[in-house]
Write an enzyme that holds these catalytic residues in place. Structure first.
Site, PDB file in Angstrom:
ATOM      1  N   LYS A  61       0.723  -1.433  -0.325  1.00 44.27           N
ATOM      2  CA  LYS A  61      -0.198   0.158  -0.338  1.00 44.27           C
ATOM      3  C   LYS A  61       0.715   1.189   0.238  1.00 44.27           C
ATOM      4  O   LYS A  61       1.647   1.134  -0.856  1.00 44.27           O
ATOM      5  CB  LYS A  61      -0.666  -0.306   0.750  1.00 44.27           C
ATOM      6  N   HIS A 110      -8.429  -3.900  -6.901  1.00 41.71           N
ATOM      7  CA  HIS A 110      -8.562  -3.889  -5.179  1.00 41.71           C
ATOM      8  C   HIS A 110      -9.349  -3.127  -5.054  1.00 41.71           C
ATOM      9  O   HIS A 110     -10.342  -1.604  -5.797  1.00 41.71           O
ATOM     10  CB  HIS A 110      -7.397  -3.489  -4.731  1.00 41.71           C
ATOM     11  N   GLU A 137     -11.839 -10.006  -0.737  1.00 40.19           N
ATOM     12  CA  GLU A 137     -11.737  -9.403   0.114  1.00 40.19           C
ATOM     13  C   GLU A 137     -12.545  -8.745   0.846  1.00 40.19           C
ATOM     14  O   GLU A 137     -13.466  -7.804   0.425  1.00 40.19           O
ATOM     15  CB  GLU A 137     -10.362  -8.295  -0.045  1.00 40.19           C
ATOM     16  N   ILE A 164     -11.075  -4.447   5.949  1.00 43.26           N
ATOM     17  CA  ILE A 164      -9.705  -4.822   5.560  1.00 43.26           C
ATOM     18  C   ILE A 164      -9.332  -3.665   6.289  1.00 43.26           C
ATOM     19  O   ILE A 164      -9.856  -2.628   6.978  1.00 43.26           O
ATOM     20  CB  ILE A 164      -9.213  -3.414   3.337  1.00 43.26           C
TER      21      ILE A 164
END
Ligand SMILES: O=C[C@H](O)COP(=O)(O)O
Length: 228
Positions: free
Chosen positions: A11, A93, A141, A146
């Site tokens: 990230k 993502h 996810e 998250i």
């Protein structure tokens, strides 16, 4: 890709760039060697070149822009990350979605470039239809977990088991689970539930000693696969 798949998403934490990012990559490379486990690092675009020069690990982009080469100021299409040294890329993502109608095209382009792809989805219902587009792997996810430290394996195990059922129908696509994975036990459980690996960010990037966390995750992934 080799199993178990361990994907660490850098990230953009304060240690995701510059020398700190390289030091971390070197520590992770050591663990990868020691346990003979492939560890994928999805790094910021600006770090792909440097990190891929420094370590022998599969380096991924975190995103590529689905635009053709040409007049697109600021864009980073897949040709550019390949040129920088990436072996693959994340796509879609939760923190960097692309439109559903762009996914098929960009995956074909990534494949034609000889790059690998990990396509992210937020629910199991998307696993089969997106699996038909043949990314190398799908990373599931639940976005609400998250970065929370509450793992998908513990809080929403049914997301993994249902995704595992769906991926079987797509054939030839790996299934990775992520979101909130914080302990070796979370890793073990995700694989025990049928995932072929895990995606993780904060538990590693925010740790005081990230290498210890990575080592624990690797050992648990290997144990869950009966390889340790
Ligand atoms: O790509 C990785 C994920 O978004 C997981 O993030 P997290 O481990 O901080 O929950």
């Amino acid at each position: 890709m080799r199993l178990p798949i361990i994907l660490i998403n850098y990230k953009v934490y304060d240690n995701s760039f510059g020398n700190k990012a390289i030091e971390l990559a070197k520590k992770i490379e050591k663990i990868s060697r020691e346990y003979s486990v492939e560890i994928i690092l999805a790094v910021p675009a600006t770090m792909i070149y440097r990190i891929s020069q420094e370590v022998n690990l599969p380096i991924y982009a975190q995103h590529v822009d689905p635009v053709p080469l040409g007049a697109h100021t600021g864009a980073i299409p897949p040709e550019l990350v390949k040129d920088a040294g990436a072996k693959g890329t994340l796509i879609n993502h939760s923190e960097k979605r692309i439109r559903a109608d762009e996914i098929d095209d960009i995956l074909k382009r990534i494949r034609n470039l000889g790059l690998e792809s990990v396509l992210c989805v937020d629910r199991y219902e998307l696993v089969f239809p997106f699996g038909l587009l043949k990314p190398n792997a799908i990373l599931i996810e639940p976005p609400e977990l998250i970065g929370t430290g509450i793992s998908v394996s513990k809080a929403k195990p049914e997301v993994i088991t249902k995704a595992v059922d769906e991926i079987k129908k797509a054939k030839g696509v790996y299934l990775i689970a992520g979101a909130g994975i914080s302990t070796g036990e979370d890793v073990f459980k995700a694989i025990e539930l049928g995932a072929q690996g895990i995606g993780v960010a904060s538990a590693v990037m925010k740790a005081k000693e990230p290498e210890k966390v990575v080592e624990d995750f690797v050992i648990n992934a290997l144990k869950a696969m009966g390889k340790f």
